[in-house]
Design an enzyme around this catalytic site. Structure first.
Site, PDB file in Angstrom:
ATOM      1  N   HIS A 172       0.817  -1.218   0.000  1.00  0.00           N
ATOM      2  CA  HIS A 172       0.000   0.000   0.000  1.00  0.00           C
ATOM      3  C   HIS A 172       0.850   1.267   0.000  1.00  0.00           C
ATOM      4  CE1 HIS A 172       0.384   0.067   4.524  1.00  0.00           C
ATOM      5  NE2 HIS A 172       0.365   1.361   4.308  1.00  0.00           N
TER       6      HIS A 172
ATOM      7  N   ASP B 244       0.093  -7.460   1.590  1.00  0.00           N
ATOM      8  CA  ASP B 244       0.550  -6.084   1.800  1.00  0.00           C
ATOM      9  C   ASP B 244       2.067  -5.996   1.816  1.00  0.00           C
ATOM     10  OD1 ASP B 244       0.221  -3.368   1.953  1.00  0.00           O
ATOM     11  OD2 ASP B 244      -0.006  -3.311   4.127  1.00  0.00           O
TER      12      ASP B 244
ATOM     13  N   SER C  46       4.672   2.698   7.921  1.00  0.00           N
ATOM     14  CA  SER C  46       4.350   1.557   7.064  1.00  0.00           C
ATOM     15  C   SER C  46       5.535   1.187   6.181  1.00  0.00           C
ATOM     16  CB  SER C  46       3.149   1.886   6.178  1.00  0.00           C
ATOM     17  OG  SER C  46       1.975   2.014   6.943  1.00  0.00           O
TER      18      SER C  46
END
Length: 306
Positions: free
Chosen positions: A49, A79, A158
């Site tokens: 992402h 992911d 992230s």
């Protein structure tokens, strides 16, 4: 001169010193985040992402160096994504094994949250075996064995590293579920298979069985007979799926698949890769007090949701 740091601070600061040079700040299109160098020839691991649909972007390291990267492969259903820097990179981080983690263990998060390059937070493993839904088109899959931590995570973390006290990367930070609740994709055998497929093929081909399951303990009689402590309870069978055609039913206890014991979701999901597509898969379940053997033939998981 006496060491001014207590034992906890020494551990956290040593992990930070080891990993800060190896965690890059990433920009791709409108997205930004972090990435971890994991090979000596410039491959970095991040979240799918973070890079979105971009084909390239830029990376910047703690020493001030920066450069372009290209996207090698992405897998929205885990992911995870692999990128490759087109410039020199620091030595790689050491990848650990999240299967060895225990609740309460110290972990350190390294990333670039909110544009603050080279940030370090510490906490503990708050929970193991969590599930996190991931989507690719209309296909939805649960990322299993997700690590929960109270180490502070914010946007930009992230793709960064979650490390143990030895600076081994045991997870890739992926989400903030709430105040004091951060989640990381585990670094385990399944993850390593995904990384290898991304480097080799640029994508991950998955087999689809059509079962929704949850872990369940085995009755004592089955535990003594099989030597297993747990299995997977079938919560739902997708209509028209390979599992449905094989005769599997809601309520079945899946004991083995491919003649391997099934004790948790990962033990079944690690079978659901390219090699299983179109191949007979023997499955043993416990149903109404009896062992039942069936043969399913997984098909390829596609974006149409099959």
């Amino acid at each position: 001169m006496a060491d001014p740091l207590d034992a906890y601070s020494r551990v956290v600061s040593s992990v930070a010193a080891e990993l800060l040079p190896k965690v890059a700040s990433v920009r791709a299109g409108q997205g930004s985040g972090s990435a971890v160098v994991f090979t000596a020839d410039g491959f970095l691991l991040t979240n799918a992402h973070v890079i979105g649909n971009s084909r390239d972007g830029t990376v910047a390291f703690a020493d001030g160096s920066s450069g372009d990267f290209i996207v090698v492969g992405r897998d929205p259903l885990s992911d995870l994504a692999v990128i490759r820097a087109q410039t020199a990179t620091p030595p790689p981080a050491t990848l650990g094994d999240s299967d060895e983690l225990v609740v309460g263990q110290l972990v350190v998060a390294v990333g670039n949250p909110l544009g603050l390059t080279g940030s370090v937070t510490a906490g503990v493993v708050s929970g193991l075996g969590r599930s996190l839904p991931a989507r690719s088109g209309s296909a939805v899959r649960l990322i299993e064995d997700v690590i929960q931590t109270d180490a502070a995570l914010n946007p930009g973390n992230s793709g960064g590293a979650l490390a143990d006290s030895q600076a081994r990367v045991v997870g890739i930070n992926t989400a903030v579920a709430g105040v004091g609740v951060g989640l990381a994709v585990p670094m385990n055998a399944t993850t390593r298979s995904i990384i290898a497929a991304l480097i080799r093929d640029g994508r991950v081909r998955r087999a689809f069985l059509g079962l929704v399951t949850s872990p369940a303990p085995l009755p004592d009689v089955l535990r003594r007979r099989t030597g297993q402590a747990g299995a997977l309870r079938v919560v739902e069978v997708v209509p028209g799926s390979p599992a449905h055609r094989a005769g599997l039913r809601s309520g079945d206890l899946v004991l083995s698949a491919g003649r391997n014991p099934v004790g948790d979701a990962q033990s079944l999901q690690r079978l659901m890769f390219a090699d299983a597509i179109g191949q007979p898969l023997p499955i043993t379940v416990y149903r109404n007090g009896a062992l039942v053997d069936v043969i399913a033939e997984p098909v390829e998981l596609t974006g149409s949701g099959v």
